[in-house]
Design a protein around this motif. Structure first.
Motif, mmCIF file in Angstrom:
data_model
loop_
_atom_site.group_PDB
_atom_site.id
_atom_site.type_symbol
_atom_site.label_atom_id
_atom_site.label_comp_id
_atom_site.label_asym_id
_atom_site.label_seq_id
_atom_site.Cartn_x
_atom_site.Cartn_y
_atom_site.Cartn_z
ATOM 1 N N VAL A 238 87.432 -36.111 2.329
ATOM 2 C CA VAL A 238 87.074 -37.613 1.512
ATOM 3 C C VAL A 238 85.895 -37.406 0.858
ATOM 4 C CG1 VAL A 238 87.010 -40.148 1.747
ATOM 5 C CG2 VAL A 238 88.564 -38.887 2.982
ATOM 6 N N GLU A 239 85.790 -37.590 -0.326
ATOM 7 C CA GLU A 239 84.724 -37.720 -1.347
ATOM 8 C C GLU A 239 83.640 -38.881 -0.916
ATOM 9 O OE1 GLU A 239 85.134 -36.023 -5.850
ATOM 10 O OE2 GLU A 239 84.690 -37.937 -5.551
ATOM 11 N N VAL A 240 82.343 -38.455 -0.346
ATOM 12 C CA VAL A 240 81.551 -39.177 -0.139
ATOM 13 C C VAL A 240 80.335 -39.576 -1.219
ATOM 14 C CG1 VAL A 240 79.648 -39.656 1.352
ATOM 15 C CG2 VAL A 240 81.615 -38.681 2.340
ATOM 16 N N GLY A 241 79.888 -38.540 -1.984
ATOM 17 C CA GLY A 241 79.013 -38.661 -3.057
ATOM 18 C C GLY A 241 78.430 -37.354 -3.532
ATOM 19 N N VAL A 242 77.390 -37.542 -4.320
ATOM 20 C CA VAL A 242 76.905 -36.365 -4.559
ATOM 21 C C VAL A 242 75.118 -36.531 -3.944
ATOM 22 C CG1 VAL A 242 75.606 -34.979 -6.672
ATOM 23 C CG2 VAL A 242 77.914 -36.173 -6.675
ATOM 24 N N ASP A 243 74.738 -35.301 -3.471
ATOM 25 C CA ASP A 243 73.438 -35.658 -2.633
ATOM 26 C C ASP A 243 72.286 -35.391 -3.723
ATOM 27 O OD1 ASP A 243 73.022 -33.007 -2.834
ATOM 28 O OD2 ASP A 243 73.396 -32.644 -0.545
ATOM 29 N N GLU A 244 71.087 -35.468 -3.002
ATOM 30 C CA GLU A 244 69.948 -35.158 -4.192
ATOM 31 C C GLU A 244 69.854 -33.760 -4.670
ATOM 32 O OE1 GLU A 244 66.444 -36.856 -2.567
ATOM 33 O OE2 GLU A 244 67.392 -38.948 -2.268
ATOM 34 N N LEU A 248 78.230 -31.844 -3.691
ATOM 35 C CA LEU A 248 79.335 -32.908 -3.377
ATOM 36 C C LEU A 248 79.454 -32.583 -2.040
ATOM 37 C CD1 LEU A 248 81.738 -34.567 -4.731
ATOM 38 C CD2 LEU A 248 83.029 -32.594 -4.253
ATOM 39 N N VAL A 249 79.449 -34.209 -1.556
ATOM 40 C CA VAL A 249 79.373 -34.216 -0.089
ATOM 41 C C VAL A 249 80.850 -34.805 0.339
ATOM 42 C CG1 VAL A 249 78.582 -35.571 1.979
ATOM 43 C CG2 VAL A 249 77.071 -34.892 0.011
ATOM 44 N N LEU A 250 81.625 -33.948 1.300
ATOM 45 C CA LEU A 250 82.817 -34.319 1.654
ATOM 46 C C LEU A 250 83.122 -34.602 3.036
ATOM 47 C CD1 LEU A 250 85.189 -31.487 -0.241
ATOM 48 C CD2 LEU A 250 84.605 -33.780 -0.857
ATOM 49 N N GLN A 251 83.815 -35.852 3.532
ATOM 50 C CA GLN A 251 83.819 -35.897 4.819
ATOM 51 C C GLN A 251 85.145 -35.135 5.365
ATOM 52 O OE1 GLN A 251 81.888 -37.416 7.515
ATOM 53 N NE2 GLN A 251 83.358 -36.397 8.491
ATOM 54 N N PRO A 252 85.319 -34.180 6.199
ATOM 55 C CA PRO A 252 86.594 -33.513 6.701
ATOM 56 C C PRO A 252 87.169 -34.498 7.729
ATOM 57 C CG PRO A 252 84.739 -32.092 7.139
ATOM 58 C CD PRO A 252 84.075 -33.392 6.535
ATOM 59 N N GLY A 255 84.561 -33.761 12.321
ATOM 60 C CA GLY A 255 83.073 -33.201 12.363
ATOM 61 C C GLY A 255 82.287 -33.712 11.392
ATOM 62 N N GLU A 256 81.094 -32.999 10.962
ATOM 63 C CA GLU A 256 80.145 -33.346 10.362
ATOM 64 C C GLU A 256 80.519 -33.361 8.586
ATOM 65 O OE1 GLU A 256 76.709 -34.327 11.010
ATOM 66 O OE2 GLU A 256 77.731 -34.562 13.196
ATOM 67 N N PRO A 257 79.867 -34.107 7.942
ATOM 68 C CA PRO A 257 80.190 -34.169 6.374
ATOM 69 C C PRO A 257 79.657 -32.684 6.024
ATOM 70 C CG PRO A 257 78.824 -35.831 6.847
ATOM 71 C CD PRO A 257 78.885 -35.353 8.243
ATOM 72 N N VAL A 258 80.574 -32.059 5.001
ATOM 73 C CA VAL A 258 80.296 -30.844 4.316
ATOM 74 C C VAL A 258 79.768 -30.837 2.987
ATOM 75 C CG1 VAL A 258 81.472 -28.863 3.365
ATOM 76 C CG2 VAL A 258 82.365 -30.011 5.350
ATOM 77 N N ARG A 259 78.756 -30.161 2.788
ATOM 78 C CA ARG A 259 78.026 -30.054 1.144
ATOM 79 C C ARG A 259 78.737 -29.039 0.583
ATOM 80 N NH1 ARG A 259 73.454 -28.028 1.094
ATOM 81 N NH2 ARG A 259 72.689 -29.075 -0.723
ATOM 82 N N VAL A 260 79.219 -29.197 -0.814
ATOM 83 C CA VAL A 260 79.814 -27.972 -1.375
ATOM 84 C C VAL A 260 78.893 -28.083 -2.790
ATOM 85 C CG1 VAL A 260 81.849 -27.339 -2.685
ATOM 86 C CG2 VAL A 260 82.083 -28.917 -0.808
#
Ligand code: BT5
Length: 272
Positions: A238-244, A248-252, A255-260
């Motif tokens: 699930v798309e969470v947002g864009v980090d600094e 792109l931050v996704l929540q699988p 587990g922990e959020p994943v950064r792409v």
């Protein structure tokens, strides 16, 4: 006999509006206009390698070899679109080049909001959408000297009139053009001046967390499940947002959020 098209009065250059935008800008644009060129990004890279200063701005009425990422084609028929490339020389490390891609998309989105009263969304990492279809794309290319950026080229293509969008079916993502969304006829020079004003604003604050927050606020599919194809495989969540850093931050599911990290990625909403 070829009849003049309805758009033939919509000149991109010369334009007093662009001269005003240039005079106001911190960088001060040095405009090079091409009635027809292969790709403004290719020519901008050539000029930058030869020492062209920050602010060198290439505009084309037509591109015959316009490029997207990974040498995909970007279509820019004569008189239909905005095609621009800007030479920049920011003090950035290799890992922060993605900030310029975010800047390009955000600048186009803000121009569409402020000057044209539209409600664009940003599809990570480099697309501007209107009503879920792609209206503009960003292609940033850089050259390095050790781990510092020697120069970057910020390329932006915006579909304005109807014939700007690719004819061939099977395009990777549905396309649209601004005239289909605007309430009044649109001038490419006015659009370009608005985008340049926004680029200038954002460039002053490159790497400011406010820019990534502004991106996240316009993020297409936020809160929805997406899949992203990367060179190392597919990631979904699930798309969470864009980090600094612009990732792109996704929540699988677990587990922990994943950064792409942006790069060779293809993002798709799931279930479409
Ligand atoms: C992009 O790549 O979206 C980056 C586009 C950047 C174009 C500008 S124009 C000025 C400068 N000079 C250049 O040569 N390039 C830059 P990407 O995300 O890879 O999307 C490319 C895909 O979009 C293609 O594979 C097509 O399916 C589709 N496409 C091609 N032309 C399009 C158009 N005019 N509108 C919407 N989609 C298009």
């Amino acid at each position: 006999m070829t009849l003049p098209s309805a758009d033939s009065a919509d000149a991109l250059w010369p334009s007093p509006l662009l001269e005003q935008a240039s005079a106001r800008s911190r960088i001060g644009y040095r405009v090079r206009y091409y009635p027809s060129i292969g790709s403004t990004n290719d020519e901008a890279k050539r000029l930058a390698e030869g020492g062209a200063p920050e602010g060198t701005l290439l505009l084309a009425d037509e591109q015959t070899a316009g490029r997207g990422r990974l040498d995909r084609k970007w279509s820019t028929p004569a008189g239909q679109a905005v095609a621009m490339s800007l030479v920049l020389r920011p003090a950035l490390t290799v890992s922060r080049l993605g900030a310029l891609t975010l800047l390009g998309g955000l600048a186009v989105a803000r121009a569409l909001e402020v000057d044209f009263d539209l409600a664009p969304e940003l599809k990570w990492p480099n697309d501007v959408l209107l009503s879920g279809k792609k209206v503009a794309g960003v292609l940033v290319e850089g050259a390095w000297s050790e781990d510092r950026l020697a120069f970057a080229v910020l390329g932006i293509g915006i579909n304005v009139h109807e014939r700007s969008i690719p004819r061939e079916s099977g395009a990777f993502f549905p396309a649209t053009f601004l005239d289909a969304h605007a309430t009044a006829p649109l001038s490419r020079a006015r659009l370009l001046a608005a985008v340049l004003g926004q680029i200038d604003e954002c460039y002053r604050r490159l790497l400011d967390p406010e820019l990534t927050a502004a991106w996240s606020a316009r993020l297409a599919y936020k809160g929805r499940r997406v899949s992203v194809t990367t060179p190392s495989g597919m990631v979904s969540g699930v798309e969470v947002g864009v980090d600094e850093s612009g990732a792109l931050v996704l929540q699988p599911d677990a587990g922990e959020p994943v950064r792409v990290i942006a790069g060779d990625v293809r993002l798709r909403p799931m279930g479409e």
